[in-house]
Design a protein around this motif. Structure first.
Motif, short mmCIF file in Angstrom:
data_model
loop_
_atom_site.label_atom_id
_atom_site.label_comp_id
_atom_site.label_asym_id
_atom_site.label_seq_id
_atom_site.Cartn_x
_atom_site.Cartn_y
_atom_site.Cartn_z
N GLY A 82 -3.87 3.19 5.78
CA GLY A 82 -4.15 1.57 5.85
C GLY A 82 -2.97 0.96 6.79
O GLY A 82 -3.39 0.17 7.79
N SER A 83 -1.64 1.72 6.85
CA SER A 83 -0.82 1.11 7.57
C SER A 83 -1.12 1.70 9.07
O SER A 83 -0.76 0.87 10.06
CB SER A 83 0.50 1.93 7.09
OG SER A 83 0.64 3.13 7.04
N ASP A 141 -2.74 -0.28 -4.75
CA ASP A 141 -3.31 -0.80 -3.52
C ASP A 141 -1.90 -0.96 -2.60
O ASP A 141 -1.08 -1.42 -2.59
CB ASP A 141 -3.63 -2.11 -3.83
CG ASP A 141 -4.96 -2.44 -4.60
OD1 ASP A 141 -5.78 -1.85 -4.35
OD2 ASP A 141 -4.50 -2.80 -5.90
N SER A 142 -2.01 -0.17 -1.57
CA SER A 142 -0.99 -0.16 -0.49
C SER A 142 -0.94 -1.11 0.22
O SER A 142 -1.91 -1.86 0.63
CB SER A 142 -1.35 1.12 0.18
OG SER A 142 -1.28 2.37 -0.17
N CYS A 143 0.33 -1.60 0.52
CA CYS A 143 0.51 -3.21 1.01
C CYS A 143 -0.01 -3.23 2.34
O CYS A 143 -0.73 -4.34 2.40
CB CYS A 143 1.98 -3.05 1.32
SG CYS A 143 3.09 -3.22 -0.10
N SER A 144 0.08 -2.45 3.31
CA SER A 144 -0.78 -2.67 4.57
C SER A 144 -2.27 -2.96 4.40
O SER A 144 -2.96 -3.72 5.14
CB SER A 144 -0.30 -1.45 5.58
OG SER A 144 1.04 -1.61 6.05
N GLY A 145 -2.77 -1.86 3.82
CA GLY A 145 -4.38 -1.89 3.27
C GLY A 145 -4.75 -2.97 2.79
O GLY A 145 -5.61 -3.80 3.28
N LEU A 146 -4.09 -3.69 1.77
CA LEU A 146 -4.26 -4.88 1.07
C LEU A 146 -4.04 -6.04 1.73
O LEU A 146 -5.02 -6.76 2.02
CB LEU A 146 -3.58 -4.73 -0.32
CG LEU A 146 -3.48 -5.99 -1.08
CD1 LEU A 146 -5.13 -5.95 -1.72
CD2 LEU A 146 -2.72 -5.98 -2.42
N LEU A 210 -3.23 9.73 -10.03
CA LEU A 210 -2.76 8.52 -9.39
C LEU A 210 -3.81 8.50 -7.96
O LEU A 210 -3.51 9.54 -7.28
CB LEU A 210 -1.12 8.51 -9.06
CG LEU A 210 -0.67 7.37 -8.30
CD1 LEU A 210 -1.02 6.16 -8.41
CD2 LEU A 210 0.56 7.62 -7.90
N LEU A 211 -4.29 7.49 -7.43
CA LEU A 211 -5.05 7.45 -6.39
C LEU A 211 -4.44 6.41 -5.36
O LEU A 211 -4.12 5.19 -6.00
CB LEU A 211 -6.35 7.30 -6.66
CG LEU A 211 -7.02 8.11 -7.69
CD1 LEU A 211 -8.46 7.91 -8.12
CD2 LEU A 211 -6.94 9.54 -7.42
N ALA A 212 -4.67 6.52 -4.32
CA ALA A 212 -4.33 5.39 -3.37
C ALA A 212 -4.97 5.94 -1.88
O ALA A 212 -5.71 6.88 -1.92
CB ALA A 212 -2.87 5.19 -3.14
N GLY A 213 -4.81 4.96 -1.02
CA GLY A 213 -5.22 5.24 0.47
C GLY A 213 -4.30 5.63 1.44
O GLY A 213 -4.59 5.63 2.71
N ASP A 214 -3.06 5.78 1.13
CA ASP A 214 -1.99 5.92 2.20
C ASP A 214 -1.03 6.95 1.62
O ASP A 214 -0.40 6.68 0.70
CB ASP A 214 -1.11 4.52 2.35
CG ASP A 214 -0.96 4.16 3.88
OD1 ASP A 214 -0.34 5.20 4.57
OD2 ASP A 214 -1.32 3.07 4.15
N LEU A 215 -0.91 8.17 2.43
CA LEU A 215 -0.14 9.10 2.14
C LEU A 215 1.34 8.99 1.88
O LEU A 215 1.81 9.39 0.86
CB LEU A 215 -0.28 10.32 3.06
CG LEU A 215 0.44 11.61 2.79
CD1 LEU A 215 0.18 12.04 1.28
CD2 LEU A 215 0.18 12.68 3.69
N HIS A 236 -4.97 11.42 -2.50
CA HIS A 236 -5.77 10.41 -1.86
C HIS A 236 -7.05 10.12 -2.20
O HIS A 236 -7.84 11.23 -2.51
CB HIS A 236 -5.66 10.87 -0.13
CG HIS A 236 -5.98 9.66 0.95
ND1 HIS A 236 -7.28 9.02 0.71
CD2 HIS A 236 -5.46 9.12 1.81
CE1 HIS A 236 -7.29 8.12 1.88
NE2 HIS A 236 -6.13 8.16 2.31
N ALA A 237 -7.38 8.83 -2.29
CA ALA A 237 -8.97 8.79 -2.76
C ALA A 237 -9.80 9.40 -2.07
O ALA A 237 -10.89 9.96 -2.70
CB ALA A 237 -9.24 7.27 -2.84
N VAL A 238 -9.87 9.53 -0.84
CA VAL A 238 -11.00 10.44 0.06
C VAL A 238 -11.05 11.71 -0.54
O VAL A 238 -12.17 12.58 -0.20
CB VAL A 238 -10.88 10.16 1.55
CG1 VAL A 238 -9.67 11.29 2.23
CG2 VAL A 238 -12.10 10.48 2.40
N GLU A 239 -9.93 12.47 -0.95
CA GLU A 239 -10.06 13.85 -1.55
C GLU A 239 -10.73 13.80 -2.78
O GLU A 239 -11.79 14.93 -2.91
CB GLU A 239 -8.58 14.21 -1.73
CG GLU A 239 -7.46 14.38 -0.81
CD GLU A 239 -6.18 15.02 -1.12
OE1 GLU A 239 -6.09 15.90 -1.17
OE2 GLU A 239 -5.31 14.10 -1.36
#
Length: 254
Positions: A82-83, A141-146, A210-215, A236-239
């Motif tokens: 997201g960032s 929810d990562s800051c930049s993505g959100l 733990l899942l998120a979208g930003d490494l 990472h959620a895509v994994e």
């Protein structure tokens, strides 16, 4: 007549390339399953986010121009962060707004650039098929993505299609993990205090994953969880969406 698949450039990101290449391979697998022709441009470098965050706008602008020229030939640009996606979508047009040549090109590229979970959900309307994992996850929810891209429902819709996976709510899911790119380097004590609270909240969910979208965020949280002896494993959620959630978690590779 079969529609022509979109030609997608996967902008891998520095952290994925250096720390967790599996996220890149998972992104390719998911994008191809969603009907895309995926290309990983050889010439890609940093998007310029660290320079921009540090106030070095000249270097950020130079890197932006390099990326724009490289990525313009593609139908879409997809980024598993997201960032970094926000850097291209939001900040390239800002830092080049007074450049008569590059400003319009930045705006055009921004309109075709997407964070991967938003792209799979909103643009491609894709759902993983035949992907199963018997586990409980919780999502940060990562800051930049959100805040910059509005990514909230998209990853949860995608993960709901993974057979056997349930999501436990995370208290403070929208609260910063303390990474913040260069923030954690400039203010390590504050960063550690923030991630300590986040790790406590993650453990309290009882989740396995733990899942998120930003490494960057995932590395920060996984590191703290590991140091505290937590059994929660980070991906990472895509994994998971690509059926690669049964291997080593972030921080377990070594």
């Amino acid at each position: 007549m079969t529609p022509t698949p979109p030609r997608v450039a996967l902008f891998v990101t520095c952290l994925v390339d250096m720390i967790r290449p599996q996220i890149g391979f998972a992104a390719i697998r998911a994008l191809e399953a969603a009907g895309c022709e995926v290309v990983v441009p050889d010439a890609q470098t940093c998007c310029g986010q660290p320079a921009l965050n540090s106030g070095d706008r000249d270097t950020a602008a130079d890197l932006a121009k390099r990326a724009i020229a490289m990525l313009e030939p593609f139908d879409h640009v997809v980024i598993p962060s997201g960032s970094c996606a926000a850097t291209v979508r939001v900040h390239y047009p800002e830092i080049l707004e007074h450049d008569a040549e590059w400003g319009p090109r930045a705006i055009a590229l921004a309109a075709r650039t997407f964070e991967i979970l938003a792209y799979l959900d909103e643009v491609r309307g894709w759902k993983p098929e035949g992907v199963a994992l018997d586990a409980t996850g919780t999502y940060h929810d990562s800051c930049s993505g959100l805040r910059e891209l509005g990514i909230k429902r998209q990853p949860r819709r995608l993960l709901a299609a993974v057979e056997g996976l349930s999501l436990a709510p995370l208290a403070g899911a929208e609260t910063c993990c303390g990474f913040g790119g260069t923030f954690c380097v400039k203010y390590p004590a504050i960063s550690n205090a923030i991630v300590a609270e986040k790790a406590t909240a993650i453990d309290a969910t009882g989740a396995d994953l733990l899942l998120a979208g930003d490494l960057g965020c995932l590395m920060n949280m996984a590191g703290k969880l590991n140091r505290e002896g937590s059994k929660v494993r980070a991906f990472h959620a895509v994994e998971l969406l690509a059926g690669m959630g049964d291997g080593p978690a972030i921080g377990e590779e070594a």
